[in-house]
Design a protein around this motif. Structure first.
Motif, PDB file in Angstrom:
ATOM      1  N   PHE A  86     -93.466   4.617 103.937  1.00  0.00           N
ATOM      2  CA  PHE A  86     -93.222   5.706 104.880  1.00  0.00           C
ATOM      3  C   PHE A  86     -92.396   5.140 106.020  1.00  0.00           C
ATOM      4  O   PHE A  86     -92.708   4.081 106.545  1.00  0.00           O
ATOM      5  CB  PHE A  86     -94.539   6.271 105.410  1.00  0.00           C
ATOM      6  N   LEU A  87     -91.360   5.853 106.381  1.00  0.00           N
ATOM      7  CA  LEU A  87     -90.451   5.396 107.407  1.00  0.00           C
ATOM      8  C   LEU A  87     -90.300   6.494 108.454  1.00  0.00           C
ATOM      9  O   LEU A  87     -90.106   7.658 108.109  1.00  0.00           O
ATOM     10  CB  LEU A  87     -89.092   5.091 106.765  1.00  0.00           C
ATOM     11  N   SER A  88     -90.413   6.128 109.715  1.00  0.00           N
ATOM     12  CA  SER A  88     -90.285   7.091 110.813  1.00  0.00           C
ATOM     13  C   SER A  88     -89.369   6.520 111.878  1.00  0.00           C
ATOM     14  O   SER A  88     -89.372   5.318 112.129  1.00  0.00           O
ATOM     15  CB  SER A  88     -91.649   7.366 111.448  1.00  0.00           C
ATOM     16  N   PHE A  89     -88.606   7.405 112.514  1.00  0.00           N
ATOM     17  CA  PHE A  89     -87.771   7.038 113.648  1.00  0.00           C
ATOM     18  C   PHE A  89     -88.032   8.046 114.751  1.00  0.00           C
ATOM     19  O   PHE A  89     -87.797   9.240 114.563  1.00  0.00           O
ATOM     20  CB  PHE A  89     -86.281   7.077 113.289  1.00  0.00           C
ATOM     21  N   PHE A  90     -88.507   7.561 115.877  1.00  0.00           N
ATOM     22  CA  PHE A  90     -88.807   8.444 116.999  1.00  0.00           C
ATOM     23  C   PHE A  90     -88.076   7.963 118.240  1.00  0.00           C
ATOM     24  O   PHE A  90     -87.924   6.766 118.457  1.00  0.00           O
ATOM     25  CB  PHE A  90     -90.304   8.471 117.298  1.00  0.00           C
ATOM     26  N   GLU A  91     -87.663   8.905 119.027  1.00  0.00           N
ATOM     27  CA  GLU A  91     -87.162   8.607 120.362  1.00  0.00           C
ATOM     28  C   GLU A  91     -88.239   9.044 121.339  1.00  0.00           C
ATOM     29  O   GLU A  91     -88.753  10.157 121.249  1.00  0.00           O
ATOM     30  CB  GLU A  91     -85.874   9.375 120.647  1.00  0.00           C
ATOM     31  N   ILE A  92     -88.589   8.164 122.240  1.00  0.00           N
ATOM     32  CA  ILE A  92     -89.551   8.488 123.290  1.00  0.00           C
ATOM     33  C   ILE A  92     -88.780   8.465 124.595  1.00  0.00           C
ATOM     34  O   ILE A  92     -88.187   7.446 124.965  1.00  0.00           O
ATOM     35  CB  ILE A  92     -90.714   7.479 123.327  1.00  0.00           C
ATOM     36  N   TYR A  93     -88.759   9.596 125.269  1.00  0.00           N
ATOM     37  CA  TYR A  93     -88.017   9.717 126.517  1.00  0.00           C
ATOM     38  C   TYR A  93     -88.944  10.350 127.539  1.00  0.00           C
ATOM     39  O   TYR A  93     -89.240  11.543 127.472  1.00  0.00           O
ATOM     40  CB  TYR A  93     -86.762  10.576 126.303  1.00  0.00           C
ATOM     41  N   GLY A  94     -89.428   9.539 128.448  1.00  0.00           N
ATOM     42  CA  GLY A  94     -90.422  10.035 129.412  1.00  0.00           C
ATOM     43  C   GLY A  94     -91.672  10.448 128.664  1.00  0.00           C
ATOM     44  O   GLY A  94     -92.262   9.671 127.932  1.00  0.00           O
ATOM     45  N   ASP A  95     -92.074  11.704 128.819  1.00  0.00           N
ATOM     46  CA  ASP A  95     -93.258  12.186 128.100  1.00  0.00           C
ATOM     47  C   ASP A  95     -92.875  13.029 126.889  1.00  0.00           C
ATOM     48  O   ASP A  95     -93.708  13.720 126.320  1.00  0.00           O
ATOM     49  CB  ASP A  95     -94.160  12.985 129.043  1.00  0.00           C
ATOM     50  N   LYS A  96     -91.624  12.947 126.454  1.00  0.00           N
ATOM     51  CA  LYS A  96     -91.153  13.709 125.296  1.00  0.00           C
ATOM     52  C   LYS A  96     -90.903  12.766 124.119  1.00  0.00           C
ATOM     53  O   LYS A  96     -90.491  11.632 124.304  1.00  0.00           O
ATOM     54  CB  LYS A  96     -89.877  14.466 125.634  1.00  0.00           C
ATOM     55  N   ARG A  97     -91.157  13.269 122.920  1.00  0.00           N
ATOM     56  CA  ARG A  97     -90.933  12.506 121.699  1.00  0.00           C
ATOM     57  C   ARG A  97     -90.121  13.350 120.733  1.00  0.00           C
ATOM     58  O   ARG A  97     -90.387  14.542 120.551  1.00  0.00           O
ATOM     59  CB  ARG A  97     -92.258  12.095 121.058  1.00  0.00           C
ATOM     60  N   PHE A  98     -89.137  12.722 120.086  1.00  0.00           N
ATOM     61  CA  PHE A  98     -88.266  13.434 119.163  1.00  0.00           C
ATOM     62  C   PHE A  98     -88.211  12.702 117.831  1.00  0.00           C
ATOM     63  O   PHE A  98     -88.148  11.468 117.793  1.00  0.00           O
ATOM     64  CB  PHE A  98     -86.849  13.551 119.729  1.00  0.00           C
ATOM     65  N   ASP A  99     -88.196  13.451 116.746  1.00  0.00           N
ATOM     66  CA  ASP A  99     -88.094  12.901 115.400  1.00  0.00           C
ATOM     67  C   ASP A  99     -86.619  12.727 115.064  1.00  0.00           C
ATOM     68  O   ASP A  99     -85.895  13.701 114.872  1.00  0.00           O
ATOM     69  CB  ASP A  99     -88.766  13.859 114.412  1.00  0.00           C
ATOM     70  N   LEU A 100     -86.155  11.501 114.988  1.00  0.00           N
ATOM     71  CA  LEU A 100     -84.737  11.246 114.764  1.00  0.00           C
ATOM     72  C   LEU A 100     -84.332  11.452 113.312  1.00  0.00           C
ATOM     73  O   LEU A 100     -83.142  11.463 113.004  1.00  0.00           O
ATOM     74  CB  LEU A 100     -84.377   9.833 115.233  1.00  0.00           C
ATOM     75  N   LEU A 101     -85.281  11.596 112.397  1.00  0.00           N
ATOM     76  CA  LEU A 101     -84.961  11.884 110.995  1.00  0.00           C
ATOM     77  C   LEU A 101     -85.074  13.371 110.688  1.00  0.00           C
ATOM     78  O   LEU A 101     -84.888  13.781 109.542  1.00  0.00           O
ATOM     79  CB  LEU A 101     -85.890  11.086 110.070  1.00  0.00           C
ATOM     80  N   ASN A 102     -85.388  14.168 111.690  1.00  0.00           N
ATOM     81  CA  ASN A 102     -85.583  15.596 111.493  1.00  0.00           C
ATOM     82  C   ASN A 102     -84.886  16.379 112.618  1.00  0.00           C
ATOM     83  O   ASN A 102     -85.531  17.109 113.365  1.00  0.00           O
ATOM     84  CB  ASN A 102     -87.072  15.934 111.424  1.00  0.00           C
ATOM     85  N   SER A 103     -83.595  16.159 112.751  1.00  0.00           N
ATOM     86  CA  SER A 103     -82.756  16.889 113.705  1.00  0.00           C
ATOM     87  C   SER A 103     -83.282  16.856 115.146  1.00  0.00           C
ATOM     88  O   SER A 103     -83.172  17.833 115.877  1.00  0.00           O
ATOM     89  CB  SER A 103     -82.600  18.342 113.257  1.00  0.00           C
ATOM     90  N   ARG A 104     -83.898  15.744 115.522  1.00  0.00           N
ATOM     91  CA  ARG A 104     -84.440  15.570 116.878  1.00  0.00           C
ATOM     92  C   ARG A 104     -85.482  16.628 117.247  1.00  0.00           C
ATOM     93  O   ARG A 104     -85.647  16.963 118.425  1.00  0.00           O
ATOM     94  CB  ARG A 104     -83.321  15.531 117.925  1.00  0.00           C
ATOM     95  N   ASN A 105     -86.180  17.143 116.262  1.00  0.00           N
ATOM     96  CA  ASN A 105     -87.249  18.093 116.557  1.00  0.00           C
ATOM     97  C   ASN A 105     -88.339  17.411 117.371  1.00  0.00           C
ATOM     98  O   ASN A 105     -88.619  16.235 117.157  1.00  0.00           O
ATOM     99  CB  ASN A 105     -87.842  18.671 115.272  1.00  0.00           C
ATOM    100  N   PRO A 106     -88.970  18.160 118.287  1.00  0.00           N
ATOM    101  CA  PRO A 106     -90.068  17.572 119.069  1.00  0.00           C
ATOM    102  C   PRO A 106     -91.239  17.149 118.178  1.00  0.00           C
ATOM    103  O   PRO A 106     -91.499  17.780 117.160  1.00  0.00           O
ATOM    104  CB  PRO A 106     -90.488  18.700 120.007  1.00  0.00           C
TER     105      PRO A 106
END
Length: 107
Positions: A86-106
């Motif tokens: 299983f592979l995941s890529f997340f961006e954490i920006y402040g208190d927000k998290r985005f799925d980088l493998l799913n169109s930056r969905n929250p």
């Protein structure tokens, strides 16, 4: 208000300069751990730094190398295990998290 400064000590395994490549970073950090998922281990890699410092660019190179090595290792030494990854890529920006493998969905 009294001025208060909290001192902290940090220990780093390594620091990389701007002339080192993603391949250099991979060989030094992730490659030694590449066998762990075959033994029910978990590998987590964090890229931390200011916006525009090259985290995404660097991680793309290290992740491509890791995926290549995972498949190579799996097809030779661990071919009888049939592992699932299983592979995941997340961006954490402040208190927000985005799925980088799913169109930056929250997340």
């Amino acid at each position: 208000i009294t001025k208060y400064i909290e001192n902290s000590t940090f220990q780093f395994d390594n620091a990389f300069g701007c002339k080192e490549t993603s391949a250099d970073l991979y060989r030094s950090t992730l490659q030694p751990c590449i066998h762990l998922p075959f033994n029910k281990g978990i590998v987590t890699c964090f890229a931390y730094g200011q916006t525009g410092s090259g985290k995404t660019f660097t991680m793309e190179g290290t992740n491509n190398a890791a995926i290549k090595d995972l498949f190579a290792l799996g097809s030779t030494q661990f071919s009888d295990l049939r592992p699932t990854f299983f592979l995941s890529f997340f961006e954490i920006y402040g208190d927000k998290r985005f799925d980088l493998l799913n169109s930056r969905n929250p997340v």
